[in-house]
Design a protein around this motif. Structure first.
Motif, short mmCIF file in Angstrom:
data_model
loop_
_atom_site.label_atom_id
_atom_site.label_comp_id
_atom_site.label_asym_id
_atom_site.label_seq_id
_atom_site.Cartn_x
_atom_site.Cartn_y
_atom_site.Cartn_z
N LYS A 268 24.71 33.70 48.72
CA LYS A 268 25.58 34.39 49.66
C LYS A 268 26.14 35.64 48.99
O LYS A 268 26.57 35.60 47.84
N GLU A 269 26.12 36.75 49.73
CA GLU A 269 26.67 37.99 49.19
C GLU A 269 28.14 38.10 49.55
O GLU A 269 28.54 37.92 50.70
N TYR A 270 28.96 38.36 48.52
CA TYR A 270 30.39 38.49 48.71
C TYR A 270 30.84 39.92 48.44
O TYR A 270 30.30 40.59 47.56
N LEU A 271 31.83 40.34 49.20
CA LEU A 271 32.57 41.53 48.83
C LEU A 271 33.49 41.08 47.71
O LEU A 271 34.01 39.96 47.74
N ALA A 272 33.69 41.90 46.69
CA ALA A 272 34.47 41.45 45.54
C ALA A 272 35.34 42.56 44.98
O ALA A 272 35.04 43.75 45.12
N ALA A 273 36.44 42.14 44.36
CA ALA A 273 37.33 43.07 43.67
C ALA A 273 37.31 42.73 42.19
O ALA A 273 37.54 41.58 41.81
N VAL A 274 37.01 43.72 41.36
CA VAL A 274 37.03 43.54 39.90
C VAL A 274 38.39 44.03 39.42
O VAL A 274 38.76 45.19 39.64
N ALA A 275 39.14 43.14 38.79
CA ALA A 275 40.51 43.48 38.38
C ALA A 275 40.78 42.93 36.99
O ALA A 275 39.94 42.27 36.37
N VAL A 276 41.99 43.21 36.49
CA VAL A 276 42.40 42.73 35.18
C VAL A 276 43.43 41.63 35.35
O VAL A 276 44.40 41.78 36.09
N PHE B 254 46.56 39.48 49.66
CA PHE B 254 46.29 38.08 49.32
C PHE B 254 45.40 37.39 50.35
O PHE B 254 44.59 36.53 50.02
N VAL B 255 45.58 37.75 51.62
CA VAL B 255 44.84 37.08 52.70
C VAL B 255 43.34 37.30 52.57
O VAL B 255 42.54 36.54 53.12
N MET B 256 42.94 38.33 51.84
CA MET B 256 41.52 38.64 51.69
C MET B 256 40.84 37.80 50.61
O MET B 256 39.63 37.62 50.63
N ILE B 257 41.62 37.28 49.66
CA ILE B 257 41.05 36.61 48.49
C ILE B 257 40.49 35.24 48.84
O ILE B 257 41.15 34.43 49.48
N ASP B 258 39.26 34.99 48.40
CA ASP B 258 38.59 33.72 48.64
C ASP B 258 38.64 32.85 47.37
O ASP B 258 39.30 31.83 47.33
N LYS B 259 37.97 33.30 46.30
CA LYS B 259 37.97 32.57 45.03
C LYS B 259 38.09 33.55 43.87
O LYS B 259 37.90 34.75 44.03
N GLU C 155 35.77 38.62 59.01
CA GLU C 155 35.95 37.18 58.77
C GLU C 155 37.43 36.78 58.83
O GLU C 155 37.75 35.59 58.78
N ILE C 156 38.30 37.75 58.90
CA ILE C 156 39.74 37.48 58.91
C ILE C 156 40.29 37.63 60.32
O ILE C 156 40.07 38.66 60.97
N LEU D 250 38.80 40.47 32.39
CA LEU D 250 38.32 40.98 33.67
C LEU D 250 38.04 39.79 34.58
O LEU D 250 37.48 38.79 34.13
N VAL D 251 38.43 39.90 35.82
CA VAL D 251 38.18 38.83 36.79
C VAL D 251 37.56 39.42 38.04
O VAL D 251 37.66 40.63 38.29
N ILE D 252 36.93 38.55 38.77
CA ILE D 252 36.39 38.95 40.08
C ILE D 252 37.04 38.07 41.15
O ILE D 252 37.06 36.84 41.04
N TYR D 253 37.62 38.73 42.14
CA TYR D 253 38.12 38.04 43.32
C TYR D 253 37.07 38.21 44.41
O TYR D 253 36.80 39.34 44.83
N THR D 254 36.43 37.12 44.83
CA THR D 254 35.55 37.24 45.98
C THR D 254 36.43 37.36 47.22
O THR D 254 37.42 36.65 47.37
N LEU D 255 36.07 38.29 48.09
CA LEU D 255 36.90 38.61 49.23
C LEU D 255 36.22 38.26 50.55
O LEU D 255 35.00 38.22 50.63
N LYS D 256 37.03 38.04 51.54
CA LYS D 256 36.51 37.85 52.89
C LYS D 256 36.27 39.24 53.49
O LYS D 256 37.06 40.16 53.28
N TYR D 257 35.18 39.38 54.22
CA TYR D 257 34.93 40.63 54.92
C TYR D 257 35.96 40.78 56.05
O TYR D 257 36.52 39.79 56.53
N ASP D 258 36.19 42.00 56.46
CA ASP D 258 37.22 42.27 57.46
C ASP D 258 36.99 41.47 58.74
O ASP D 258 37.93 40.96 59.35
#
Length: 281
Positions: free
Chosen positions: A147-155, A105-110, A170-171, A160-168
């Motif tokens: 801005k380029e985001y790391l992202a997770a594509v999930a269900v 959860f801590v990685m999720i941005d939007k 950035e945490i 289908l949704v995309i969670y934009t993630l913080k880079y390692d």
């Protein structure tokens, strides 16, 4: 229908699916305040001022700049940034698939919704079902607003949704904080204390129903605004009342039309039923 963030493709392997990206956030549900001058309730305007000339700068003359040293700036115009982005600006390319449980959860941005564009339904469903059956998420990169985001594509449910993630990097690391260690013995916690704590957790356990949770602060602010509106001068209240009445009438009118249409259909069906019975008799 909300406005799309952008249109493009999501790809995995050689499969490319046309999609439209939407924000999952409904900003109309939140309270929006304006900044005003308390002396006369006038709105405060924010203008772009040139630090050297003191003159206002029009939007068409605003570009991005990187300050590498004090007062030393490298200018980067929009065309250069768009060229760097290239095809990646309109493509979500899944680079790998990992276990869903690895997403913290801590990685999720939007969160953004992915909706299939024209002729994209089949590929969309194939990717969705594959992720569900394998319990995986796709790791990709996406460019949103330069801005380029790391992202997770999930269900999420059937979407289908995309969670934009913080880079390692950035945490913040937990090692920066005085977090109690995992060695519980050093804290001299008795078995009885743990048993009671577990019982308390179990007694408070319930089914997760997010719709039951409301923004109580927003509701309190709404009531405060309503109370203040009642104290406004009569003229101001009349103007607001008239607008409200008009809106209410529109809603009632639509409601009446729907009820009328439903009653007409019911009457028509009843008449048809009676006619059929007479014919059978």
């Amino acid at each position: 229908m909300p406005n799309a963030i952008w249109k493009g493709h999501i790809s995995f392997g050689l499969v490319s699916v046309p999609i439209v990206l939407y924000s999952s956030e409904d900003k109309s549900a939140s309270i929006s305040f304006r900044q005003i001058d308390k002396r006369n309730n006038a709105r405060i305007k924010h203008v772009r001022i040139n630090a050297e000339t003191g003159e206002e700068v029009p939007w068409e003359d605003v570009v991005k700049g990187y300050e590498y040293d004090k007062d030393k700036i490298i200018v980067l115009d929009n065309e250069e940034l768009e060229k760097l982005a290239g095809e990646n600006a309109q493509t979500i390319a899944i680079e790998s698939f990992v276990d869903r449980k690895n997403l913290e959860f801590v990685m999720i941005d939007k969160t953004y919704y992915l909706v299939p564009d024209k002729n994209g339904e089949k590929g969309y469903v194939i990717l969705r079902e594959a992720l569900l059956d394998t319990d995986k998420i796709g790791i990709a990169k996406v460019i949103i607003s330069t801005k380029e985001y790391l992202a997770a594509v999930a269900v999420y449910k059937n979407a289908l949704v995309i969670y934009t993630l913080k880079y390692d990097d950035e945490i913040r690391k937990l090692s920066e904080f005085p977090i109690p260690s995992a060695e519980t013995k050093k804290y001299k916690i008795s078995k009885k204390e743990m048993d009671i704590a577990k019982q308390l957790v179990q007694s408070m356990a319930s089914k997760w129903k997010p719709e039951e949770y409301k923004d109580e602060y927003k509701e309190a602010v709404d009531k405060l605004i309503e109370r203040k509106m009642r104290k406004l001068p009569v003229k101001a209240m009349k103007k607001r009342g008239e607008a409200t009445a008009t809106a209410t009438n529109v809603i009632d009118f639509v409601s009446l039309l729907k009820k009328s249409l439903a009653s007409k259909k019911a009457a028509k069906n009843d008449k048809k039923y009676k006619t059929q019975r007479k014919r059978k008799a």
